[in-house]
Design a protein around this motif. Structure first.
Motif, PDB file in Angstrom:
ATOM      1  N   TYR A   1       0.820  -1.211   0.000  1.00 34.05           N
ATOM      2  CA  TYR A   1       0.000   0.000   0.000  1.00 34.05           C
ATOM      3  C   TYR A   1       0.856   1.265   0.000  1.00 34.05           C
ATOM      4  O   TYR A   1       0.469   2.283  -0.580  1.00 34.05           O
ATOM      5  CB  TYR A   1      -0.927  -0.008   1.211  1.00 34.05           C
ATOM      6  N   ALA A   2       2.016   1.207   0.652  1.00 33.45           N
ATOM      7  CA  ALA A   2       2.896   2.376   0.663  1.00 33.45           C
ATOM      8  C   ALA A   2       3.381   2.700  -0.744  1.00 33.45           C
ATOM      9  O   ALA A   2       3.449   3.869  -1.142  1.00 33.45           O
ATOM     10  CB  ALA A   2       4.085   2.117   1.585  1.00 33.45           C
ATOM     11  N   VAL A   3       3.713   1.665  -1.513  1.00 33.51           N
ATOM     12  CA  VAL A   3       4.146   1.874  -2.895  1.00 33.51           C
ATOM     13  C   VAL A   3       2.970   2.311  -3.765  1.00 33.51           C
ATOM     14  O   VAL A   3       3.073   3.246  -4.568  1.00 33.51           O
ATOM     15  CB  VAL A   3       4.790   0.593  -3.464  1.00 33.51           C
ATOM     16  N   ALA A   4       1.828   1.647  -3.600  1.00 33.36           N
ATOM     17  CA  ALA A   4       0.653   1.977  -4.417  1.00 33.36           C
ATOM     18  C   ALA A   4       0.202   3.417  -4.199  1.00 33.36           C
ATOM     19  O   ALA A   4      -0.284   4.078  -5.136  1.00 33.36           O
ATOM     20  CB  ALA A   4      -0.484   1.016  -4.104  1.00 33.36           C
ATOM     21  N   SER A   5       0.376   3.921  -2.983  1.00 38.28           N
ATOM     22  CA  SER A   5      -0.057   5.287  -2.669  1.00 38.28           C
ATOM     23  C   SER A   5       0.900   6.343  -3.181  1.00 38.28           C
ATOM     24  O   SER A   5       0.559   7.529  -3.211  1.00 38.28           O
ATOM     25  CB  SER A   5      -0.203   5.446  -1.151  1.00 38.28           C
ATOM     26  N   GLY A   6       2.106   5.926  -3.560  1.00 41.07           N
ATOM     27  CA  GLY A   6       3.121   6.881  -3.988  1.00 41.07           C
ATOM     28  C   GLY A   6       3.991   7.380  -2.856  1.00 41.07           C
ATOM     29  O   GLY A   6       4.872   8.214  -3.063  1.00 41.07           O
ATOM     30  N   ALA A   7       3.757   6.870  -1.643  1.00 45.47           N
ATOM     31  CA  ALA A   7       4.558   7.307  -0.498  1.00 45.47           C
ATOM     32  C   ALA A   7       5.971   6.755  -0.551  1.00 45.47           C
ATOM     33  O   ALA A   7       6.900   7.346   0.016  1.00 45.47           O
ATOM     34  CB  ALA A   7       3.887   6.883   0.804  1.00 45.47           C
ATOM     35  N   CYS A   8       6.154   5.616  -1.202  1.00 46.21           N
ATOM     36  CA  CYS A   8       7.466   4.977  -1.301  1.00 46.21           C
ATOM     37  C   CYS A   8       7.711   4.508  -2.730  1.00 46.21           C
ATOM     38  O   CYS A   8       6.775   4.119  -3.432  1.00 46.21           O
ATOM     39  CB  CYS A   8       7.545   3.751  -0.395  1.00 46.21           C
ATOM     40  N   ASP A   9       8.979   4.527  -3.131  1.00 46.06           N
ATOM     41  CA  ASP A   9       9.352   3.915  -4.405  1.00 46.06           C
ATOM     42  C   ASP A   9       9.654   2.434  -4.214  1.00 46.06           C
ATOM     43  O   ASP A   9       9.260   1.596  -5.034  1.00 46.06           O
ATOM     44  CB  ASP A   9      10.584   4.609  -4.996  1.00 46.06           C
ATOM     45  N   ILE A  10      10.374   2.120  -3.151  1.00 49.48           N
ATOM     46  CA  ILE A  10      10.748   0.733  -2.867  1.00 49.48           C
ATOM     47  C   ILE A  10      10.527   0.481  -1.373  1.00 49.48           C
ATOM     48  O   ILE A  10      11.002   1.244  -0.533  1.00 49.48           O
ATOM     49  CB  ILE A  10      12.218   0.448  -3.233  1.00 49.48           C
ATOM     50  N   ALA A  11       9.793  -0.574  -1.058  1.00 46.93           N
ATOM     51  CA  ALA A  11       9.493  -0.890   0.342  1.00 46.93           C
ATOM     52  C   ALA A  11       9.749  -2.376   0.608  1.00 46.93           C
ATOM     53  O   ALA A  11       9.741  -3.201  -0.311  1.00 46.93           O
ATOM     54  CB  ALA A  11       8.047  -0.539   0.672  1.00 46.93           C
ATOM     55  N   LEU A  12       9.957  -2.693   1.869  1.00 47.81           N
ATOM     56  CA  LEU A  12      10.312  -4.050   2.275  1.00 47.81           C
ATOM     57  C   LEU A  12       9.309  -4.585   3.298  1.00 47.81           C
ATOM     58  O   LEU A  12       8.854  -3.840   4.171  1.00 47.81           O
ATOM     59  CB  LEU A  12      11.718  -4.057   2.868  1.00 47.81           C
ATOM     60  N   ALA A  13       8.990  -5.863   3.187  1.00 48.57           N
ATOM     61  CA  ALA A  13       8.189  -6.561   4.192  1.00 48.57           C
ATOM     62  C   ALA A  13       8.968  -7.774   4.666  1.00 48.57           C
ATOM     63  O   ALA A  13       9.458  -8.557   3.850  1.00 48.57           O
ATOM     64  CB  ALA A  13       6.849  -6.995   3.613  1.00 48.57           C
ATOM     65  N   MET A  14       9.081  -7.925   5.974  1.00 49.11           N
ATOM     66  CA  MET A  14       9.807  -9.047   6.559  1.00 49.11           C
ATOM     67  C   MET A  14       8.945  -9.709   7.630  1.00 49.11           C
ATOM     68  O   MET A  14       8.357  -9.026   8.473  1.00 49.11           O
ATOM     69  CB  MET A  14      11.110  -8.560   7.206  1.00 49.11           C
ATOM     70  N   GLY A  15       8.851 -11.030   7.588  1.00 53.18           N
ATOM     71  CA  GLY A  15       8.193 -11.774   8.647  1.00 53.18           C
ATOM     72  C   GLY A  15       9.184 -12.721   9.284  1.00 53.18           C
ATOM     73  O   GLY A  15       9.976 -13.361   8.584  1.00 53.18           O
ATOM     74  N   VAL A  16       9.156 -12.834  10.607  1.00 51.18           N
ATOM     75  CA  VAL A  16      10.109 -13.699  11.301  1.00 51.18           C
ATOM     76  C   VAL A  16       9.454 -14.292  12.540  1.00 51.18           C
ATOM     77  O   VAL A  16       8.565 -13.683  13.145  1.00 51.18           O
ATOM     78  CB  VAL A  16      11.391 -12.928  11.685  1.00 51.18           C
ATOM     79  N   GLU A  17       9.860 -15.480  12.891  1.00 55.24           N
ATOM     80  CA  GLU A  17       9.433 -16.089  14.140  1.00 55.24           C
ATOM     81  C   GLU A  17      10.515 -17.059  14.588  1.00 55.24           C
ATOM     82  O   GLU A  17      11.090 -17.783  13.784  1.00 55.24           O
ATOM     83  CB  GLU A  17       8.118 -16.835  13.954  1.00 55.24           C
ATOM     84  N   LYS A  18      10.796 -17.049  15.887  1.00 54.34           N
ATOM     85  CA  LYS A  18      11.791 -17.949  16.489  1.00 54.34           C
ATOM     86  C   LYS A  18      11.123 -18.589  17.699  1.00 54.34           C
ATOM     87  O   LYS A  18      11.197 -18.090  18.811  1.00 54.34           O
ATOM     88  CB  LYS A  18      13.030 -17.133  16.891  1.00 54.34           C
TER      89      LYS A  18
END
Length: 401
Positions: A100-117
């Motif tokens: 959504y950040a990219v789609a809105s124009g707020a970001c050019d490149i964005a990252l999503a990370m999921g982690v669990e230990k």
């Protein structure tokens, strides 16, 4: 309805750590393992990232409401980092934030990370038993196996399914997942099993036996997203875009009214309807090429195929037994082993599902690659219990599909 985000966001790169009992690795190591693959795939540098989202469901990082551990682990350039959680659907929630950040124009490149230990914590998913107290009864009813066993019983009652037929269909789901996981070198469980092994396994919560239940894992998964225009400028030719994202959360109706009989996921049907509208899908069984669904229990995968309007009401048992969802079937499901065998590091699972669909779309899934790469793939990520949950649907495909 709003115009949606169809084809407004491209997946520039993805990565996934090996799932399993990673006693050798800290959360930072797992995130870095997934990130390095995603970064190399994307062909960008860390300095080009504008924002990031971190999903953790059980907070093994012990940081509270902060995304700082992601920023520290990846040495991000002081960009905004947001931590999100939404039960087992946390991974898709992080992906949604970046998209959504990219789609809105707020970001050019964005990252999503999921982690669990989770393995170091001793978390196993089953309640602690006491001696015949009220807390004991509440614990049993409130356990994940107990809740989803009720889903199986309600489904069988609603559709008049023979108990043995449902049990064998659930066993087929588990055998399929183990066969698929065997081909995946990043999977937690890589061992083939047969129907008899599943049917004769110890009972966990009737009718769910040992092999009908997924465990939990350590692991991380990562996505880097941008616009299709930037992806082309960076030299990408085959571009995977986001066709739809939809999340539906329970509002209490399942618990407080008499309209729900416990045999299906109301939120999944709602989210699927919205996602199909956004993606322009009118016949999911024909138009989708591949699915990854939230198979925390074998019955969940079976019921979900009806909630996604792929199988007709009451006919998922037959479709499963006919091999429709096998790796060589008409519409493969869990071709990488799913939560059951690839593994379930809770905060990472939603992104891991998209990772497999992404690889398949680009023809890069190795020995488990479909002979004809798919053109449109769906992932379904579920958090909570059948009576109170959040359901997330992601549809991705090649640009122009």
């Amino acid at each position: 309805m709003a115009s949606g985000i169809r084809d407004k966001v491209a997946i520039l790169g993805m990565g996934c750590a090996r799932f399993g009992e990673r006693w050798d690795a800290e959360p930072d190591d797992l995130m870095l393992e997934a990130y390095q693959e995603a970064l190399a795939d994307a062909g960008v540098e860390t300095a080009q990232l504008d924002a990031a989202w971190l999903s953790v469901a059980f907070d093994p990082l012990n940081v509270g409401p902060s995304g700082i551990p992601l920023s520290v682990a990846l040495r991000l350039p002081n960009i905004p980092v947001t931590k999100v959680e939404n039960y087992c659907a946390s991974g898709t929630e992080a992906f949604r934030g970046a998209v959504y950040a990219v789609a809105s124009g707020a970001c050019d490149i964005a990252l999503a990370m999921g982690v669990e230990k989770l393995k170091d914590t001793g978390y196993g998913g089953l309640p602690v038993r006491t001696r015949g107290t009220l807390a004991d009864m509440a614990g049993v009813v409130g356990s994940a196996p107990g809740n989803f066993a009720q889903l199986a019983s309600a489904y069988r009652a609603r559709h008049g399914v023979d108990k043995g037929d449902l049990k064998r269909a659930m066993a087929h789901v588990s055998v399929k997942s183990h066969a698929n996981g065997l081909k995946n070198d990043k999977a937690h469980l890589r061992k083939a099993i047969d129907i008899d092994t599943v049917l004769n396994a110890p009972m966990i919560a009737e009718p769910l036996g040992l092999y009908d239940c997924c465990g939990v894992s350590d692991g991380a998964a990562c996505a880097i997203v941008t616009t299709p225009e930037i992806a082309r400028a960076l030299g990408k030719s085959d571009i995977v875009t986001v066709k739809a994202l939809a999340i539906a959360a329970s509002n209490g109706w399942e618990l407080q009214g008499s309209g729900w009989d416990g045999s299906y996921f109301h939120t999944t049907r709602t989210a699927a309807t919205r996602a199909y509208q956004e993606a322009g899908v009118s016949d999911p069984r024909r138009q989708l090429s591949l699915t990854e669904v939230h198979d925390c229990f074998s019955v969940t995968e079976l019921v979900t195929m009806e909630d996604l309007f792929i199988s007709k009401e009451g006919e998922a048992v037959r479709d499963v037994m006919d091999g429709v969802f096998d790796s060589d079937g008409a519409l493969p499901c869990q071709i990488d082993g799913g939560l059951k065998c690839f593994g379930h590091p809770v905060g990472a699972s939603g992104i891991r599902m998209i990772y497999e669909n992404y690889l398949q779309l680009l023809g890069r899934a190795g020995s488990r690659q479909r002979a004809t790469p798919p053109s449109l793939a769906l992932s379904h990520n579920l958090g909570g219990a059948p009576n109170l949950n959040v359901s997330a649907i992601s549809i991705v495909g090649l640009m122009g599909a």
